[in-house]
Scaffold this motif. Structure first.
Motif, PDB file in Angstrom:
ATOM      1  N   GLU A 154       1.132  11.503 -12.669  1.00  0.00           N
ATOM      2  CA  GLU A 154       0.616  12.686 -11.990  1.00  0.00           C
ATOM      3  C   GLU A 154      -0.093  12.352 -10.678  1.00  0.00           C
ATOM      4  O   GLU A 154      -0.322  13.222  -9.858  1.00  0.00           O
ATOM      5  CB  GLU A 154      -0.343  13.430 -12.916  1.00  0.00           C
ATOM      6  N   GLY A 155      -0.469  11.119 -10.495  1.00  0.00           N
ATOM      7  CA  GLY A 155      -1.151  10.789  -9.257  1.00  0.00           C
ATOM      8  C   GLY A 155      -1.549   9.334  -9.168  1.00  0.00           C
ATOM      9  O   GLY A 155      -1.784   8.677 -10.181  1.00  0.00           O
ATOM     10  N   ILE A 156      -1.584   8.810  -7.949  1.00  0.00           N
ATOM     11  CA  ILE A 156      -2.000   7.436  -7.688  1.00  0.00           C
ATOM     12  C   ILE A 156      -3.007   7.452  -6.541  1.00  0.00           C
ATOM     13  O   ILE A 156      -2.738   8.029  -5.482  1.00  0.00           O
ATOM     14  CB  ILE A 156      -0.807   6.535  -7.300  1.00  0.00           C
ATOM     15  N   GLU A 157      -4.153   6.838  -6.763  1.00  0.00           N
ATOM     16  CA  GLU A 157      -5.155   6.697  -5.708  1.00  0.00           C
ATOM     17  C   GLU A 157      -5.327   5.214  -5.429  1.00  0.00           C
ATOM     18  O   GLU A 157      -5.656   4.446  -6.327  1.00  0.00           O
ATOM     19  CB  GLU A 157      -6.495   7.298  -6.153  1.00  0.00           C
ATOM     20  N   GLU A 158      -5.087   4.809  -4.180  1.00  0.00           N
ATOM     21  CA  GLU A 158      -5.180   3.403  -3.828  1.00  0.00           C
ATOM     22  C   GLU A 158      -6.275   3.173  -2.795  1.00  0.00           C
ATOM     23  O   GLU A 158      -6.429   3.953  -1.851  1.00  0.00           O
ATOM     24  CB  GLU A 158      -3.846   2.908  -3.256  1.00  0.00           C
ATOM     25  N   LYS A 159      -7.042   2.109  -3.006  1.00  0.00           N
ATOM     26  CA  LYS A 159      -7.987   1.624  -2.008  1.00  0.00           C
ATOM     27  C   LYS A 159      -7.586   0.200  -1.670  1.00  0.00           C
ATOM     28  O   LYS A 159      -6.538  -0.285  -2.102  1.00  0.00           O
ATOM     29  CB  LYS A 159      -9.408   1.688  -2.565  1.00  0.00           C
ATOM     30  N   GLN A 160      -8.441  -0.499  -0.958  1.00  0.00           N
ATOM     31  CA  GLN A 160      -8.056  -1.829  -0.495  1.00  0.00           C
ATOM     32  C   GLN A 160      -7.788  -2.779  -1.658  1.00  0.00           C
ATOM     33  O   GLN A 160      -6.799  -3.502  -1.660  1.00  0.00           O
ATOM     34  CB  GLN A 160      -9.158  -2.407   0.403  1.00  0.00           C
ATOM     35  N   HIS A 161      -8.680  -2.787  -2.642  1.00  0.00           N
ATOM     36  CA  HIS A 161      -8.524  -3.732  -3.750  1.00  0.00           C
ATOM     37  C   HIS A 161      -8.524  -3.048  -5.111  1.00  0.00           C
ATOM     38  O   HIS A 161      -8.597  -3.716  -6.134  1.00  0.00           O
ATOM     39  CB  HIS A 161      -9.656  -4.774  -3.712  1.00  0.00           C
ATOM     40  N   GLU A 162      -8.470  -1.730  -5.140  1.00  0.00           N
ATOM     41  CA  GLU A 162      -8.487  -1.009  -6.392  1.00  0.00           C
ATOM     42  C   GLU A 162      -7.465   0.129  -6.357  1.00  0.00           C
ATOM     43  O   GLU A 162      -7.146   0.648  -5.289  1.00  0.00           O
ATOM     44  CB  GLU A 162      -9.880  -0.429  -6.687  1.00  0.00           C
ATOM     45  N   ALA A 163      -6.964   0.491  -7.516  1.00  0.00           N
ATOM     46  CA  ALA A 163      -6.039   1.617  -7.627  1.00  0.00           C
ATOM     47  C   ALA A 163      -6.329   2.357  -8.929  1.00  0.00           C
ATOM     48  O   ALA A 163      -6.786   1.760  -9.905  1.00  0.00           O
ATOM     49  CB  ALA A 163      -4.595   1.141  -7.598  1.00  0.00           C
ATOM     50  N   ARG A 164      -6.049   3.652  -8.921  1.00  0.00           N
ATOM     51  CA  ARG A 164      -6.273   4.479 -10.100  1.00  0.00           C
ATOM     52  C   ARG A 164      -5.030   5.334 -10.317  1.00  0.00           C
ATOM     53  O   ARG A 164      -4.561   6.007  -9.412  1.00  0.00           O
ATOM     54  CB  ARG A 164      -7.494   5.367  -9.896  1.00  0.00           C
ATOM     55  N   VAL A 165      -4.483   5.266 -11.521  1.00  0.00           N
ATOM     56  CA  VAL A 165      -3.243   5.966 -11.849  1.00  0.00           C
ATOM     57  C   VAL A 165      -3.530   6.979 -12.956  1.00  0.00           C
ATOM     58  O   VAL A 165      -4.198   6.658 -13.943  1.00  0.00           O
ATOM     59  CB  VAL A 165      -2.148   4.980 -12.323  1.00  0.00           C
ATOM     60  N   ARG A 166      -3.035   8.200 -12.782  1.00  0.00           N
ATOM     61  CA  ARG A 166      -3.176   9.236 -13.803  1.00  0.00           C
ATOM     62  C   ARG A 166      -1.823   9.471 -14.450  1.00  0.00           C
ATOM     63  O   ARG A 166      -0.828   9.733 -13.765  1.00  0.00           O
ATOM     64  CB  ARG A 166      -3.696  10.533 -13.193  1.00  0.00           C
ATOM     65  N   LEU A 167      -1.784   9.341 -15.777  1.00  0.00           N
ATOM     66  CA  LEU A 167      -0.539   9.549 -16.523  1.00  0.00           C
ATOM     67  C   LEU A 167      -0.744  10.610 -17.593  1.00  0.00           C
ATOM     68  O   LEU A 167      -1.849  10.752 -18.142  1.00  0.00           O
ATOM     69  CB  LEU A 167      -0.091   8.251 -17.209  1.00  0.00           C
ATOM     70  N   PRO A 197       0.796  -1.217   0.000  1.00  0.00           N
ATOM     71  CA  PRO A 197       0.000   0.000   0.000  1.00  0.00           C
ATOM     72  C   PRO A 197       0.831   1.270   0.000  1.00  0.00           C
ATOM     73  O   PRO A 197       0.380   2.328  -0.416  1.00  0.00           O
ATOM     74  CB  PRO A 197      -0.828  -0.118   1.282  1.00  0.00           C
ATOM     75  N   SER A 198       2.069   1.204   0.494  1.00  0.00           N
ATOM     76  CA  SER A 198       2.889   2.403   0.609  1.00  0.00           C
ATOM     77  C   SER A 198       3.641   2.745  -0.670  1.00  0.00           C
ATOM     78  O   SER A 198       4.474   3.649  -0.671  1.00  0.00           O
ATOM     79  CB  SER A 198       3.891   2.228   1.748  1.00  0.00           C
ATOM     80  N   SER A 199       3.382   2.034  -1.770  1.00  0.00           N
ATOM     81  CA  SER A 199       4.088   2.296  -3.021  1.00  0.00           C
ATOM     82  C   SER A 199       3.950   3.759  -3.394  1.00  0.00           C
ATOM     83  O   SER A 199       2.875   4.332  -3.318  1.00  0.00           O
ATOM     84  CB  SER A 199       3.519   1.423  -4.135  1.00  0.00           C
ATOM     85  N   SER A 200       5.023   4.375  -3.851  1.00  0.00           N
ATOM     86  CA  SER A 200       5.008   5.802  -4.149  1.00  0.00           C
ATOM     87  C   SER A 200       5.054   6.053  -5.644  1.00  0.00           C
ATOM     88  O   SER A 200       5.454   5.199  -6.443  1.00  0.00           O
ATOM     89  CB  SER A 200       6.197   6.493  -3.491  1.00  0.00           C
ATOM     90  N   SER A 201       4.637   7.236  -6.048  1.00  0.00           N
ATOM     91  CA  SER A 201       4.660   7.602  -7.465  1.00  0.00           C
ATOM     92  C   SER A 201       6.092   7.670  -7.986  1.00  0.00           C
ATOM     93  O   SER A 201       6.329   7.486  -9.176  1.00  0.00           O
ATOM     94  CB  SER A 201       3.950   8.943  -7.672  1.00  0.00           C
ATOM     95  N   LYS A 202       7.076   7.931  -7.086  1.00  0.00           N
ATOM     96  CA  LYS A 202       8.465   7.991  -7.532  1.00  0.00           C
ATOM     97  C   LYS A 202       8.927   6.651  -8.077  1.00  0.00           C
ATOM     98  O   LYS A 202       9.715   6.576  -9.028  1.00  0.00           O
ATOM     99  CB  LYS A 202       9.373   8.441  -6.386  1.00  0.00           C
ATOM    100  N   ALA A 203       8.438   5.554  -7.467  1.00  0.00           N
ATOM    101  CA  ALA A 203       8.805   4.232  -7.972  1.00  0.00           C
ATOM    102  C   ALA A 203       8.253   4.034  -9.376  1.00  0.00           C
ATOM    103  O   ALA A 203       8.926   3.489 -10.254  1.00  0.00           O
ATOM    104  CB  ALA A 203       8.273   3.152  -7.039  1.00  0.00           C
ATOM    105  N   VAL A 204       7.026   4.526  -9.604  1.00  0.00           N
ATOM    106  CA  VAL A 204       6.435   4.417 -10.928  1.00  0.00           C
ATOM    107  C   VAL A 204       7.239   5.221 -11.928  1.00  0.00           C
ATOM    108  O   VAL A 204       7.522   4.775 -13.044  1.00  0.00           O
ATOM    109  CB  VAL A 204       4.971   4.911 -10.915  1.00  0.00           C
TER     110      VAL A 204
END
Length: 428
Positions: free
Chosen positions: A120-133, A30-37
Motif C-alpha cells: 500500500e505504500g513505501i516511504e524512503e529516507k536516506q538510510h531508512e525505509a517503511r513499507v505498508r502491507l 532510491p527510485s524503487s517503485s511499489s510496482k516492483a514490490v
C-alpha cells in the motif's frame, strides 16, 4: 494468545515481509517503485510452497541470515546486556533467532493467503525505509503490517515490523526485560522455544583454563582452582576435568532460572578415582569423588539453601546425608563405589520435588547458582572426575527423557546441536 503464539505470528509476518521486499535488494536504488514490490508478492506463494521450503530448510536459514539486520536487532532487543555477553554468545543469539524465524515461517504458512498480499505504500529516507502491507488470512480477515528497513553498506535489511501497534523488536525486548534477573542461557532457551536450558556444556572453555563464568567458590581456594579444574577435549567434545590432591577447592557459577518451569536437571559425569575411606555423613572424612551443588537461595547473611548430589565412595545410592550444620547442604547419593569407574553416567533429578521432600516446603521461584566439587582433603587421598552437559528441562519435555532412559545410567541423547554425542534416537 500466549507470548509464544504472539511471537510466532509476528516473526512469520516479518519473514513474509523479508521475502516480499528483499529479493534482488530492490531498495538499493532510491527510485524503487511499489510496482516492483508487487511483482515479488505475486511470486511469493511459489517461494513459500511448504514442502519445498521444508526440503530446503538450510537455504531458507541462510537467506534469513543474509536479509536481516541481526546485529542491530540483537542490540535493540538486549540493550545493555548485548555489550556484557561474549562474542560467542552474540553469535549464539543470532543463530537461535534465525532458527526461530525459520521455524515460525514453516509453521505459519498455511494460515495466510499469500497471493493476496498487497503493498500500500513505501516511504524512503536516506538510510531508512517503511513499507505498508495488507496481509490477508484465509479466514477472510486482513492484517495491516508496517515493516522498517535500514540501509547497511548499500543493502536494505529488515530491522523491525509492527502490526496492531505491536512491534516485533519490542515484543522480544519485553521478553528480555522479563528475564533480566535470570541467566543469559534462559533467554536463549525462551527465544528458541526449545523446552530446555543449557546451563553449561563447557563448549566455550579452552584447554587448561576454567570455562567462562566459573570461579572459585571461596576466596581461600583462589590459588588452587586452576590446578584442580581444567576444560579438556576428547573426540571434539569439551568437558570439565577435576583432579584433587588434598586441596578441595570448589568452583561456582551464578545461574538463575525458573525452578518451577524448568525443574528437571540432567548432567553427565565420569569418575576415575574415589577418595579412600570417605563418608559424606561425617565431617572428618566428608569427601566425594564428584559433586554437583544446586543453590536455591541465600538469606540476608548470605547463607545458602542447597542440595549436593554426589558420587560417594561408600554410601548406598539413595542415601540422604544431613549434617545439620549452618550452611551445609543436604547431600543426596546418586552413584556409589567403583563399579562404574571410567564410564560416562547420565543423571536426572527433579529439583522441585527434591526440595519439597528434603525441606518440607515449596522451592523458591528462582535459583541462585550451581557449584562443582571433587575433593579428597578430609581423607588426605585423591579424587578424580569429569563433568559435562548440565541442562535443565521443562516438566513436559523431561517426561520423554525419563521414558527413554528409565535407569538414568545410559548416555544422554544429545540436545540439538551436539549430534556427535547421540547414541540413541529420542525426541525430548
Amino acid at each position: 494468545m500466549n507470548r509464544n503464539d504472539r511471537l510466532r505470528n509476528m516473526t512469520f509476518l516479518w519473514l513474509v515481509l523479508t521475502l516480499v521486499c528483499l529479493p534482488g535488494h530492490i531498495f538499493a536504488e532510491p527510485s524503487s517503485s511499489s510496482k516492483a514490490v508487487e511483482g515479488y508478492v505475486t511470486a511469493l506463494a511459489e517461494r513459500l510452497d511448504r514442502e519445498a521450503v521444508a526440503q530446503n530448510r538450510k537455504s531458507v536459514r541462510e537467506f534469513l541470515l543474509a536479509s536481516f539486520d541481526f546485529m542491530g536487532t540483537g542490540q535493540a532487543i538486549l540493550k545493555k546486556r548485548w555489550y556484557k555477553i561474549t562474542v560467542e554468545e552474540r553469535k549464539q543469539f543470532i543463530d537461535v533467532f534465525a532458527n526461530r524465524l525459520a521455524e515460525d515461517l514453516l509453521e505459519r504458512v498455511p494460515e495466510y493467503r499469500l497471493d493476496g498480499i498487497t503493498v500500500e505504500g513505501i516511504e524512503e529516507k536516506q538510510h531508512e525505509a517503511r513499507v505498508r502491507l495488507l496481509v490477508p488470512f484465509k479466514s477472510g480477515a486482513t492484517l495491516e503490517v508496517y515493516c522498517q528497513l535500514r540501509r547497511f553498506r548499500g543493502q536494505w535489511l529488515i530491522h523491525d515490523m509492527t502490526m496492531d501497534e505491536k512491534g516485533l523488536v519490542k515484543a522480544y525486548r519485553d521478553l528480555a526485560r522479563f528475564l533480566r534477573k535470570q541467566a543469559y542461557s534462559v533467554l536463549v532457551a525462551e527465544v528458541a522455544n526449545q523446552g530446555y536450558i543449557v546451563l553449561e556444556d563447557f563448549s566455550h572453555g579452552h584447554n587448561s583454563t576454567l570455562a567462562n563464568g566459573w570461579s572459585e567458590w571461596r576466596e581461600k581456594d583462589r590459588d588452587n582452582v586452576d590446578t584442580v579444574y581444567t576444560v579438556v577435549e576428547e573426540d571434539g567434545n569439551h568437558y570439565l576435568h577435576a583432579r584433587d590432591n588434598r586441596t578441595s577447592p570448589a568452583v561456582y557459577r551464578p545461574l538463575s532460572w525458573d525452578l518451577h518451569k524448568y525443574p528437571i536437571l540432567t548432567w553427565r559425569w565420569r569418575v576415575w578415582k574415589l577418595p579412600e575411606g570417605a563418608d559424606e555423613r561425617y565431617g572428618e572424612i566428608n569427601d566425594s569423588a564428584a559433586g554437583i551443588y544446586i543453590v536455591y537461595s541465600r538469606n540476608f547473611l548470605g547463607i545458602p539453601t542447597q542440595i549436593k548430589y554426589v558420587w560417594s565412595t561408600s554410601l548406598p545410592i539413595g542415601t540422604v546425608a544431613d549434617r545439620k550444620l549452618i550452611a551445609r547442604p543436604k547431600v543426596v547419593v546418586l552413584q556409589s563405589g567403583p563399579e562404574k569407574l571410567g564410564q560416562w553416567i547420565t543423571q536426572q533429578v527433579n529439583l522441585y520435588e527434591d526440595f519439597k521432600r528434603l525441606w518440607g516446603k515449596m522451592p523458591p521461584k528462582l535459583s541462585v547458582g550451581i557449584g562443582i566439587l571433587t575433593d579428597a582433603n578430609a581423607t588426605q587421598t585423591e579424587a578424580e572426575a569429569d563433568y559435562d552437559d548440565i541442562v535443565v528441562w521443562s516438566a513436559n519435555r523431561s517426561k520423554r527423557f525419563t521414558a527413554a532412559y528409565p535407569d538414568t545410567t545410559k548416555t544422554m541423547d544429545a540436545y540439538p546441536g551436539q549430534p556427535s554425542r547421540q547414541e540413541q534416537s529420542f525426541e525430548p
